[in-house]
Design a protein around this motif. Sequence first.
Motif, PDB file in Angstrom:
ATOM      1  N   SER A  32       0.792  -1.227   0.000  1.00 21.70           N
ATOM      2  CA  SER A  32       0.000   0.000   0.000  1.00 21.70           C
ATOM      3  C   SER A  32       0.827   1.282   0.000  1.00 21.70           C
ATOM      4  CB  SER A  32      -0.933  -0.012   1.206  1.00 21.70           C
ATOM      5  OG  SER A  32      -0.179  -0.321   2.361  1.00 21.70           O
ATOM      6  N   VAL A  34       2.531   2.458   2.214  1.00 21.08           N
ATOM      7  CA  VAL A  34       2.471   3.080   3.529  1.00 21.08           C
ATOM      8  C   VAL A  34       3.772   2.758   4.247  1.00 21.08           C
ATOM      9  CG1 VAL A  34       1.416   2.870   5.816  1.00 21.08           C
ATOM     10  CG2 VAL A  34      -0.030   3.091   3.789  1.00 21.08           C
ATOM     11  N   ASN A  36       5.123   2.357   7.769  1.00 24.45           N
ATOM     12  CA  ASN A  36       4.493   2.209   9.065  1.00 24.45           C
ATOM     13  C   ASN A  36       5.520   2.379  10.174  1.00 24.45           C
ATOM     14  OD1 ASN A  36       2.955   1.390  11.262  1.00 24.45           O
ATOM     15  ND2 ASN A  36       3.542  -0.746  10.924  1.00 24.45           N
ATOM     16  N   ARG A  79      -4.111  -0.418  11.365  1.00 27.76           N
ATOM     17  CA  ARG A  79      -4.636  -0.372  10.000  1.00 27.76           C
ATOM     18  C   ARG A  79      -6.059   0.209   9.982  1.00 27.76           C
ATOM     19  NH1 ARG A  79      -4.291   0.287   4.684  1.00 27.76           N
ATOM     20  NH2 ARG A  79      -6.361  -0.173   3.900  1.00 27.76           N
ATOM     21  N   LEU A  82      -6.074   3.871  10.316  1.00 25.03           N
ATOM     22  CA  LEU A  82      -5.631   4.558   9.100  1.00 25.03           C
ATOM     23  C   LEU A  82      -6.662   4.470   7.984  1.00 25.03           C
ATOM     24  CD1 LEU A  82      -1.883   3.436   8.803  1.00 25.03           C
ATOM     25  CD2 LEU A  82      -2.769   5.541   9.766  1.00 25.03           C
ATOM     26  N   SER A  83      -7.579   3.479   8.060  1.00 22.27           N
ATOM     27  CA  SER A  83      -8.422   3.177   6.899  1.00 22.27           C
ATOM     28  C   SER A  83      -9.365   4.303   6.464  1.00 22.27           C
ATOM     29  CB  SER A  83      -9.203   1.879   7.135  1.00 22.27           C
ATOM     30  OG  SER A  83     -10.021   2.031   8.266  1.00 22.27           O
ATOM     31  N   MET A  88      -4.348   8.028   0.643  1.00 23.33           N
ATOM     32  CA  MET A  88      -3.149   7.813   1.444  1.00 23.33           C
ATOM     33  C   MET A  88      -1.914   8.004   0.567  1.00 23.33           C
ATOM     34  SD  MET A  88      -1.927   7.143   4.397  1.00 23.33           S
ATOM     35  CE  MET A  88      -3.042   6.271   5.480  1.00 23.33           C
ATOM     36  N   THR A  90       2.531   8.332   0.787  1.00 26.47           N
ATOM     37  CA  THR A  90       3.610   7.865   1.651  1.00 26.47           C
ATOM     38  C   THR A  90       3.909   8.899   2.742  1.00 26.47           C
ATOM     39  OG1 THR A  90       4.531   6.649  -0.188  1.00 26.47           O
ATOM     40  CG2 THR A  90       5.977   7.036   1.670  1.00 26.47           C
ATOM     41  N   SER A  93       1.249   8.895   5.371  1.00 23.54           N
ATOM     42  CA  SER A  93       1.336   7.702   6.220  1.00 23.54           C
ATOM     43  C   SER A  93       2.449   7.851   7.249  1.00 23.54           C
ATOM     44  CB  SER A  93       1.565   6.461   5.364  1.00 23.54           C
ATOM     45  OG  SER A  93       2.898   6.413   4.904  1.00 23.54           O
ATOM     46  N   LEU A  96       1.056  10.135  10.000  1.00 18.48           N
ATOM     47  CA  LEU A  96       0.021   9.477  10.803  1.00 18.48           C
ATOM     48  C   LEU A  96       0.619   8.407  11.712  1.00 18.48           C
ATOM     49  CD1 LEU A  96      -2.822   9.123   8.156  1.00 18.48           C
ATOM     50  CD2 LEU A  96      -2.929  10.404  10.293  1.00 18.48           C
ATOM     51  N   THR A  97       1.504   7.567  11.136  1.00 24.68           N
ATOM     52  CA  THR A  97       2.040   6.483  11.955  1.00 24.68           C
ATOM     53  C   THR A  97       3.043   7.004  12.986  1.00 24.68           C
ATOM     54  OG1 THR A  97       3.677   6.008  10.262  1.00 24.68           O
ATOM     55  CG2 THR A  97       1.678   4.672  10.253  1.00 24.68           C
TER      56      THR A  97
END
Lengths: 288, 389
Positions: A32, A34, A36, A79, A82-83, A88, A90, A93, A96-97
């Motif tokens: 994805s 992302v 993390n 997950r 974040l959904s 989204m 990179t 992400s 957010l993470t």
Amino acid sequence: MTDLLQLLVAGISVGAIYALIAMGFTVIFSVSEVINLTQGEFAALAGLIAITATTAGLPLPLALLISVVTVVTVALLVRLILSPVKRMTTLLSIMLTLGLSTALKAAMLLIWGPEGRGLDPFPGNDFVVWGISVRAQYLWIIGVTAAVSVAVAWFYERTLTGKALRACAEQPTAARLVGISVSGAGLLSFGIAGLLGGVAGVLASPVYFSAWDSGLALGLKGFVAATLGGLTSIRGAVAGGVMLGVLESLVAGYIDSGFRDAVAFVVLIVVLVARPGGILRQHSVARV
Amino acid sequence: MGQFRKFGVVATAAILAVAVGACAEDDNGGGGDTGGPIRVGAILDITGAGASLGVPERKTLELLTKKTNEAGGIGNRKIELTIEDNQSTEDGAAKAMNELVSKNVDIIIGASRTGTSLAMRPIAESAKMPMISMAANVKVTDGATWVFKTAQNDAAVLANVVDYAKSKGWKKIGLARDSSAFGEGVAELLNELGKADGISVVVTEKFAPDATEFTAQMLNIRNARADMNLIWGIPPAAALAQKAYKQLGITAPVMQSHGIGNQVFLDTAGTSADGLVAPVGRLVVADQLPASDPQKAVLTKFVADYRAAYNETPSTFAGHAWDAFQLAADAFKAVGTDKQKVRDKLEQVKGFVGITGIYMMTAKDHSGLGKDALVLVTVQNSKWALAPK
């Protein structure tokens, strides 16, 4: 010669932990895009839960199971949080993470307090061979990492579900057209990343300790290892992790132990400038 | 240029305002007979590498504040304790220090480690704020006017190490030390103290205070083939280093510093700690001291109080906090909260029986402890024991 081998044993063992974390970054990013940043926290959390469970008197295998299952659940929760984000990217992400990782750290600090602890070592006796002292835990770390790496690579390359995940990575729209659930694939990739982080955490805890903030260093080193592998290759992540661990160990032994933690970042800069696609790029055309 | 001038004017005005404010407060608190609480600030290494020091220190300060207030406070004034966490970082310590100085607390206790204490020292000196550190390195108080400390100086510890090495006939020492300020200067001091007896450091290896992997350092120590090795650090790092030492099969005798006086060290090092020798405060062997020991009563009471409150044995770091608090409380009792008078009182402390030792402060020595504030202990079956002479 004995010194070199001793440093290699220590380096491969640390490197195996980096490899597990790096695979966690890779399985999510390749599906994805992302990044993390809670990956390191998964490992710290797993170690702390296992310590609490064994202190409460549970047998080690049960404690490990509880800990890994809890971490997989946490990964799935991450997950789900974040959904709702529709577009989204990179960069988004990462932000957010990063927030989630800070929240996880704060929660761990509240629950377990600031002091670091180690899990009891797994069964087995330390031994000396050709003058090299080998800890049983090193063998556990290296053995389990090898088994897990093979299993994950096999899953992605040989099973239908694995191929579906790769399809999502390649062509999300086309994958959806042939009936693959992209959001399901995202969830599955987080579950696998949680599993990898959890296994890394419980394996590392007896030797490298667990504390509320130990995920930061692990996460950073794992990320560097994943970047070495181009962020999309499982084999690359494993190779990157082991290389980084060995390099750190050799630098600490032969140059100056003060440079140990600098190695990862020097490597990161060199790789990003010289080979942004990762060291194994020419071998893997497709992702994963 | 114009902007700079404007800034300068504003800054000067602000400084003046603060100075006037401070004077005004001093006038209020000077007599020590006002009704307001005595405000004690503490800056501790609660999270990060110093956690195994900062946590018991926090517990001790909270316990003592509660007990003092229950007994009616000091001169009918309650104690108001503010604890800040510097996260074991120098910038965190400086920031917390500025904050507490701007709140104009009556004294500052902290920090737990040398690096963080050194970050606070210049602020204490320029603000004329009495400060009692709990760190080891002599640089924390060397030449200071307003800064005192309760942990034994590293020089006192190393004098014990040199004495022990001399009694065993060891000449070559291998050193594995903490790479932070706590370990700075250890090799140089050892060489200086050992010079007369031909004792010298043959290899120095460093490890980060939060390191977990020691193979590389211990291999270099093993190859140096010294007569004895000294590990200089705090738990858990010091304990993991001890473990690696035994795992690599190094047979030379090993000594540790006074940084290891807590249960975390014993729990982490496990059986690998058996047989090591370390100069440590008397607290860890309180129950084994002869009744004639002047500290015995104080030590036994502290262990009992701490156990009753937290159901665990206090560490030597808890003892450093106990001493800092009691030194401050005694000064407040005698002279009130005027900062200059408190400072002068602290400098005149003679024969205060604390947990860490018996304090004899002088204008030159703001630590007040000599090498007799330490006893040589060893570890037997994961328990502290007085080392055989």
